[in-house]
Design an enzyme around this catalytic site. Sequence first.
Site, short mmCIF file in Angstrom:
data_model
loop_
_atom_site.label_atom_id
_atom_site.label_comp_id
_atom_site.label_asym_id
_atom_site.label_seq_id
_atom_site.Cartn_x
_atom_site.Cartn_y
_atom_site.Cartn_z
N CYS A 56 39.89 39.55 22.96
CA CYS A 56 39.26 40.69 23.64
C CYS A 56 40.35 41.66 24.08
O CYS A 56 40.96 41.49 25.13
CB CYS A 56 38.44 40.19 24.83
SG CYS A 56 37.53 41.48 25.68
N ASP A 57 40.59 42.69 23.29
CA ASP A 57 41.70 43.62 23.53
C ASP A 57 41.70 44.25 24.93
O ASP A 57 42.76 44.37 25.55
CB ASP A 57 41.70 44.74 22.48
CG ASP A 57 41.77 44.20 21.07
OD1 ASP A 57 42.28 43.09 20.88
OD2 ASP A 57 41.32 44.91 20.16
#
Length: 232
Positions: A56-57
């Site tokens: 999850c950037d």
Amino acid sequence: LPVCLQPYLDETNDYALLDEVVAGSSVFERVTRAMEWLDGNRDDRGLSLIAQGDWCDPMNMVGHLGRGVSGWLTIATAHATRLWAGIAAEAGRNDVAQHMQALADDCRAATQRHLWDGEWFARGISDDDRAFGVAADVEGRIFLNPQSWALLAGLVSDEQTRKLIAAVGKHLDTPWGLAMLHPPYTHMHEHIGRLTQKHPGSAENGAVYNHAATFMIHALYRQGRSDEAFAC
């Protein structure tokens, strides 16, 4: 890398691929080094450091000071190293197989010790030692990815399996598919980051994210829960 290689090897039995040389090292050596890098990217609890994001950037503030950890990445490391242990054993590299299985076991133990929250696994622990993705949270109480990957990694008991699948069904199931987290964040949470600034229910902030939903579908099929997987 083992997650990608395993189905290829299952389909082809082409273990000679592991001896192919890429930029001076064999595929086997390069993947083993990658797994060793994951091992070195853990804190003294055995949990994987998240730095400025994992899968999850926009979870970019959890570990920007170098202490925050990712529950998902720890679980994914357990899964990847367990797969690589099996591939190494098939390739006749029992030394690597034993080392990788020990690493997988250590990641599983750390996950159980520090991340199980009673009904599901936490998403992570921030730089200020604050767990998130736990029942005590008002927003972002449960995340999908740690639950699906815990099933894939084989690190859950029968009771935990029952509880976390029930929790996913209760909190994350929608008429349009499985949401990535619940409830969505409605304001900035400094210890998590940019994820919490996205509009509630959009993108990573609680949308039905096809990639994440597919992990859970895969995990349910692996558990033999075909009807539930097909429904998802």
